[in-house]
Design a protein around this motif. Structure first.
Motif, PDB file in Angstrom:
ATOM      1  N   LEU A 395      22.032  -6.836  18.055  1.00  0.00           N
ATOM      2  CA  LEU A 395      21.723  -5.504  18.584  1.00  0.00           C
ATOM      3  C   LEU A 395      20.828  -5.595  19.815  1.00  0.00           C
ATOM      4  O   LEU A 395      21.059  -4.903  20.826  1.00  0.00           O
ATOM      5  CB  LEU A 395      21.054  -4.656  17.496  1.00  0.00           C
ATOM      6  CG  LEU A 395      21.936  -4.261  16.307  1.00  0.00           C
ATOM      7  CD1 LEU A 395      21.125  -3.488  15.264  1.00  0.00           C
ATOM      8  CD2 LEU A 395      23.121  -3.407  16.779  1.00  0.00           C
ATOM      9  N   VAL A 396      19.804  -6.448  19.760  1.00  0.00           N
ATOM     10  CA  VAL A 396      18.892  -6.598  20.897  1.00  0.00           C
ATOM     11  C   VAL A 396      19.629  -7.193  22.095  1.00  0.00           C
ATOM     12  O   VAL A 396      19.463  -6.748  23.239  1.00  0.00           O
ATOM     13  CB  VAL A 396      17.685  -7.457  20.502  1.00  0.00           C
ATOM     14  CG1 VAL A 396      16.890  -7.883  21.728  1.00  0.00           C
ATOM     15  CG2 VAL A 396      16.792  -6.701  19.536  1.00  0.00           C
ATOM     16  N   VAL A 397      20.472  -8.199  21.852  1.00  0.00           N
ATOM     17  CA  VAL A 397      21.214  -8.829  22.945  1.00  0.00           C
ATOM     18  C   VAL A 397      22.191  -7.841  23.570  1.00  0.00           C
ATOM     19  O   VAL A 397      22.323  -7.774  24.811  1.00  0.00           O
ATOM     20  CB  VAL A 397      21.951 -10.081  22.427  1.00  0.00           C
ATOM     21  CG1 VAL A 397      22.926 -10.599  23.469  1.00  0.00           C
ATOM     22  CG2 VAL A 397      20.945 -11.173  22.070  1.00  0.00           C
ATOM     23  N   LEU A 398      22.882  -7.058  22.740  1.00  0.00           N
ATOM     24  CA  LEU A 398      23.819  -6.062  23.277  1.00  0.00           C
ATOM     25  C   LEU A 398      23.078  -5.001  24.081  1.00  0.00           C
ATOM     26  O   LEU A 398      23.555  -4.577  25.151  1.00  0.00           O
ATOM     27  CB  LEU A 398      24.602  -5.408  22.137  1.00  0.00           C
ATOM     28  CG  LEU A 398      25.654  -6.273  21.448  1.00  0.00           C
ATOM     29  CD1 LEU A 398      26.278  -5.528  20.271  1.00  0.00           C
ATOM     30  CD2 LEU A 398      26.740  -6.690  22.430  1.00  0.00           C
ATOM     31  N   LEU A 399      21.944  -4.563  23.591  1.00  0.00           N
ATOM     32  CA  LEU A 399      21.157  -3.560  24.308  1.00  0.00           C
ATOM     33  C   LEU A 399      20.690  -4.081  25.663  1.00  0.00           C
ATOM     34  O   LEU A 399      20.797  -3.388  26.694  1.00  0.00           O
ATOM     35  CB  LEU A 399      19.965  -3.145  23.445  1.00  0.00           C
ATOM     36  CG  LEU A 399      19.038  -2.071  24.035  1.00  0.00           C
ATOM     37  CD1 LEU A 399      19.805  -0.757  24.239  1.00  0.00           C
ATOM     38  CD2 LEU A 399      17.844  -1.822  23.107  1.00  0.00           C
ATOM     39  N   CYS A 400      20.194  -5.318  25.681  1.00  0.00           N
ATOM     40  CA  CYS A 400      19.730  -5.917  26.944  1.00  0.00           C
ATOM     41  C   CYS A 400      20.906  -6.172  27.894  1.00  0.00           C
ATOM     42  O   CYS A 400      20.771  -5.995  29.125  1.00  0.00           O
ATOM     43  CB  CYS A 400      18.989  -7.211  26.666  1.00  0.00           C
ATOM     44  SG  CYS A 400      17.429  -6.998  25.779  1.00  0.00           S
ATOM     45  N   SER A 401      22.055  -6.554  27.358  1.00  0.00           N
ATOM     46  CA  SER A 401      23.237  -6.783  28.194  1.00  0.00           C
ATOM     47  C   SER A 401      23.710  -5.477  28.819  1.00  0.00           C
ATOM     48  O   SER A 401      24.100  -5.444  30.005  1.00  0.00           O
ATOM     49  CB  SER A 401      24.362  -7.397  27.360  1.00  0.00           C
ATOM     50  OG  SER A 401      23.962  -8.627  26.806  1.00  0.00           O
ATOM     51  N   ALA A 402      23.685  -4.397  28.041  1.00  0.00           N
ATOM     52  CA  ALA A 402      24.072  -3.091  28.582  1.00  0.00           C
ATOM     53  C   ALA A 402      23.111  -2.661  29.690  1.00  0.00           C
ATOM     54  O   ALA A 402      23.532  -2.108  30.728  1.00  0.00           O
ATOM     55  CB  ALA A 402      24.095  -2.053  27.461  1.00  0.00           C
ATOM     56  N   LEU A 403      21.833  -2.942  29.474  1.00  0.00           N
ATOM     57  CA  LEU A 403      20.848  -2.596  30.504  1.00  0.00           C
ATOM     58  C   LEU A 403      21.080  -3.418  31.769  1.00  0.00           C
ATOM     59  O   LEU A 403      21.030  -2.880  32.902  1.00  0.00           O
ATOM     60  CB  LEU A 403      19.447  -2.848  29.948  1.00  0.00           C
ATOM     61  CG  LEU A 403      18.265  -2.397  30.810  1.00  0.00           C
ATOM     62  CD1 LEU A 403      18.290  -0.882  31.016  1.00  0.00           C
ATOM     63  CD2 LEU A 403      16.949  -2.810  30.155  1.00  0.00           C
ATOM     64  N   ALA A 404      21.349  -4.702  31.614  1.00  0.00           N
ATOM     65  CA  ALA A 404      21.615  -5.557  32.778  1.00  0.00           C
ATOM     66  C   ALA A 404      22.893  -5.124  33.482  1.00  0.00           C
ATOM     67  O   ALA A 404      22.961  -5.152  34.733  1.00  0.00           O
ATOM     68  CB  ALA A 404      21.712  -7.013  32.335  1.00  0.00           C
ATOM     69  N   TYR A 405      23.923  -4.720  32.734  1.00  0.00           N
ATOM     70  CA  TYR A 405      25.173  -4.265  33.340  1.00  0.00           C
ATOM     71  C   TYR A 405      24.945  -2.966  34.137  1.00  0.00           C
ATOM     72  O   TYR A 405      25.518  -2.784  35.233  1.00  0.00           O
ATOM     73  CB  TYR A 405      26.219  -4.034  32.253  1.00  0.00           C
ATOM     74  CG  TYR A 405      27.533  -3.516  32.781  1.00  0.00           C
ATOM     75  CD1 TYR A 405      28.426  -4.366  33.420  1.00  0.00           C
ATOM     76  CD2 TYR A 405      27.871  -2.177  32.645  1.00  0.00           C
ATOM     77  CE1 TYR A 405      29.637  -3.898  33.909  1.00  0.00           C
ATOM     78  CE2 TYR A 405      29.067  -1.695  33.133  1.00  0.00           C
ATOM     79  CZ  TYR A 405      29.949  -2.550  33.764  1.00  0.00           C
ATOM     80  OH  TYR A 405      31.135  -2.068  34.257  1.00  0.00           O
ATOM     81  N   TYR A 406      24.117  -2.092  33.597  1.00  0.00           N
ATOM     82  CA  TYR A 406      23.816  -0.849  34.309  1.00  0.00           C
ATOM     83  C   TYR A 406      23.156  -1.138  35.662  1.00  0.00           C
ATOM     84  O   TYR A 406      23.531  -0.561  36.695  1.00  0.00           O
ATOM     85  CB  TYR A 406      22.910   0.028  33.439  1.00  0.00           C
ATOM     86  CG  TYR A 406      22.355   1.224  34.172  1.00  0.00           C
ATOM     87  CD1 TYR A 406      23.139   2.350  34.402  1.00  0.00           C
ATOM     88  CD2 TYR A 406      21.033   1.220  34.651  1.00  0.00           C
ATOM     89  CE1 TYR A 406      22.623   3.451  35.092  1.00  0.00           C
ATOM     90  CE2 TYR A 406      20.520   2.307  35.329  1.00  0.00           C
ATOM     91  CZ  TYR A 406      21.326   3.409  35.551  1.00  0.00           C
ATOM     92  OH  TYR A 406      20.821   4.488  36.237  1.00  0.00           O
TER      93      TYR A 406
END
Length: 723
Positions: A395-406
């Motif tokens: 969950l933390v990795v997906l959240l950080c990846s979504a933030l980086a993609y944004y």
């Protein structure tokens, strides 16, 4: 009257006492031969000082009684060097052969009857085979029989089920177990994917190698594994050991290390060499694990700060951080510490207790339906919190990846990203037995020489980690360490075909597996399938994973591996054990991990050698039941070459005004040097005219002492009535 030679422990002979030896001088006795008269009215056997109970109670009572005879301490006078028990190794215990001992009879109610143990029983069973009274099998045929039995046991159904555990649980597999395995396998898969990518970074490898290491071992362990909770894959300790021994030479060396580790583990399992793990004591294990956790966390600190410089050792990393601290990236640092805090909070979410609202409901109509509905809501909420806590890494990795993609869509790069991950599945190929790095091609021998001690240290610690995991979740059941070593060896060998680094069972994933309710080792199949799907379809999206988030995942996991709190109970229990723990911890932290293990084991062995070299020799004065004074000396452990001279000096200091009785009850072993020391000790006591009696000497040790063929009297006895 029948004459017998007393070898040592005649445990049941009340006729032999210390007074018997002290009543006369040693010079008048021929090699300590004494006469024993057993009263025929007491229904005693002429050979052993015990009642012959087999006539009244049957052969079962006979077998039970024979175990108490103590005939390994007796020798018939007419049969030199023939021990009544050792001749048949626990078979016919009353005579070595029929013809030389015709007088072995039992007087029972005035009638002479042959001893059934010697002549009446045609077959006497024990674990060494069958022992006929007059037809003892030849040594050669016994050897063949043992080999035949071993060959048959290797091909038995029991052995097959033990070596292929899937055959034991697969026939009873059903839909309920399949559903439980699916839930547990998928949950572990969501945990292992971010960990695998992060552990690849710990090992100094590209991120895809962590995923390559996470699926094949799961499939293999389903067939060979005996512990349902064990989740085989990359681990923090295996990763850091791989990094320390790669020397930056590339993934080929890591894959070869996995193959060689598997070979070593498989051989150890086949040869049943698991006892080698026993040389790693608790304090050494604590020191190593704590140091490894600190080193792993240290290697991730530079990713938390957004720094990039070479070096993976403890001192190198902190020296590099000190030199490059001015290059710290603000947003990577903020993201990294925020992820660590969030992961630690989510770890505790599963411990939240949801109150029961039905406690405040009064006794009204429909209360049963309300309570039932409330219980279901509580159970659902608890399961949701547990799932949230368990899948916190993904969950933390997906959240950080979504933030980086944004931010990437806004053409901003505030974080250092993982970068391109090679898409697709790995190719099936043999492990690399040669590698080209730069302009130099390494041969197989050069590669193994470069890996050095890691070829043995990595498998040894992997076995230790996996068996420790198995024991944690065994729920009191027996753990087949041999099968676990075989399973782990096959997992590493087969995984090396798909470019895997060394793998083992991880305690964190095992805990997730256990908490998810896994029913059989088949849960690993679902974990492996999920990793394969991630490799095939989701690797392009791994590009956006910030390195700081992966570093946070590793730090939040290994911080609980540090067992520094164990040092306090070690200090309370035995302060001396702190020394190997501290030596291991310091050496691992400041030098190398494998050298730390060796240093800790060496310190423990030094303690053991010192203890064997300085046994406790207790000398006291005593008086026998007949009023004869004597000096009693007791040695509390084995006599070996380091302690021989020490014991001799200690006994020479004993008072010389009374006979010395050396109680060897606790002496379990002796060697040539000890026998020479005993010979010199007898000479010393003979020179000063003092009698020395060896008391409670075991047969094997007495034979070692007699090997010196001492010309002077050797007095050896035992008595149950200790004064």
């Amino acid at each position: 009257m029948t004459k017998y030679k007393l070898n040592n422990n005649v445990r049941s002979s009340s006729e032999v006492t210390l007074t018997s030896y002290l009543s006369g001088s040693m010079e008048g006795k021929k090699d300590n031969v004494f006469q024993i008269q057993l009263d025929p009215d007491l229904t005693k056997c002429n050979v052993c000082p015990s009642s012959c109970e087999y006539i009244d109670n049957g052969l079962a009572a006979l077998e039970k009684t024979c175990d108490k005879f103590g005939l390994n301490e007796l020798k018939v006078e007419s049969l030199e060097d023939v021990c009544l028990c050792e001749k048949y190794n626990g078979g016919c215990k009353l005579c070595p052969r029929s013809s030389p001992a015709p007088t072995l009879t039992i007087n029972l109610e005035g009638a002479q009857k042959e001893c059934l143990s010697c002549h009446g029983v045609s077959l006497y069973q024990n674990s060494n085979g069958s022992y006929p009274g007059n037809n003892y099998p030849e040594k050669k045929s016994r050897w063949r029989n043992n080999m035949t039995k071993r060959a048959k046991s290797c091909c038995s159904k029991k052995t097959l089920l033990r070596r292929l555990p899937i055959l034991a649980w697969l026939p009873d597999y059903n839909l309920s177990k399949g559903l439980a395995d699916a839930i547990a396998g998928l949950t572990v898969g969501l945990t292992v994917i971010p960990q695998a990518i992060a552990y690849a970074g710990v090992a100094g490898l590209p991120p895809q190698y962590g995923l390559y290491s996470s699926f094949m071992a799961c499939f293999v362990y389903t067939v060979f594994g005996s512990v349902k909770d064990s989740a085989i894959g990359p681990t923090a300790i295996a990763a850091i050991l791989t990094r320390e021994n790669l020397h930056g030479l590339g993934p080929e060396f890591a894959v070869l290390l996995a193959f060689l580790s598997g070979c070593v583990e498989l051989v150890m399992g086949i040869l049943q060499l698991g006892f080698l793990i026993d040389f790693i004591s608790g304090p050494v294990s604590v020191g190593f694990t704590s140091a490894a956790a600190i080193i792993i966390a240290t290697t991730q600190v530079k990713d938390i700060l957004g720094l990039n410089f070479p070096g993976g050792k403890f001192l190198q990393v902190w020296s590099g951080i000190y030199e490059h601290i001015g290059e710290t990236r603000l947003w990577d640092t903020v993201l990294g510490f925020s992820c660590i805090l969030l992961l630690l909070l989510l770890r505790k979410v599963k411990d939240i207790k949801i109150s029961d609202s039905s406690d405040n409901i009064s006794d009204v109509a429909g209360i049963e339906e309300t309570v039932s509905s409330s219980s279901k809501v509580r159970a659902g909420a608890s399961q949701a919190l547990w799932f949230l806590s368990t899948t916190r890494n993904i969950l933390v990795v997906l959240l950080c990846s979504a933030l980086a993609y944004y931010f990437d869509t806004k053409n901003q790069t505030p974080f250092v990203l993982t970068g391109t991950v090679k898409p697709g599945l790995p190719e099936f190929s043999p492990p690399p037995f040669s590698a080209t790095v730069g302009n130099h091609t390494y041969t197989f021998m050069e590669m193994t020489s470069t890996l050095g001690s890691a070829i043995f240290v990595v498998p040894l610690l992997s076995i230790l980690e996996n068996i420790a995991l198995a024991k944690v979740f065994s729920e009191g059941k027996h753990v087949d360490a041999t099968q676990e070593m075989i399973a782990l060896g096959v997992c590493n060998i087969v995984s090396s075909v798909v470019d895997s680094m060394p793998v083992s069972g991880a305690l964190s994933r095992g805990a997730v597996n256990h908490a998810s309710g896994v029913a059989t080792p088949a849960g690993g199949v679902y974990t492996g399938v999920l990793v394969l799907l991630a490799l095939q379809y989701f690797t392009p999206y791994f590009y956006y994973i910030p390195k700081a988030s992966l570093a946070a995942v590793i730090i939040a996991a290994v911080v609980f591996m540090m067992e520094l709190h164990v040092f306090k109970p070690i200090w309370r229990t035995k302060k001396l054990d702190i020394i190997p723990a501290v030596v291991t911890f310091a050496t691992c932290l400041l030098v190398r991990l494998e050298l730390g293990i060796v240093a800790g084991i060496a310190v423990n062995l030094l303690f053991l050698l010192y203890a064997s070299a300085r046994p406790s020799v207790r000398v006291t004065r005593a008086v026998s039941s007949d009023g004869v004074p004597y000096v009693l000396a007791t040695v509390d452990r084995a006599l070996s070459f380091p302690s021989a001279e020490f014991v001799r000096r200690a006994l020479r200091k004993a008072p010389s005004d009374a006979p010395l009785v050396l109680d060897a009850h606790h002496v379990q072993a002796a060697d040539f040097t000890a026998a020479k020391g005993i010979k010199s000790l007898i000479d010393d006591f003979h020179a000063r005219g003092q009698t020395i009696i060896f008391y409670n000497v075991k047969p094997s040790i007495a034979e070692v002492f007699r090997g010196q063929r001492h010309k002077k009297a050797y007095l050896n006895t035992s008595c149950p009535n200790k004064e």
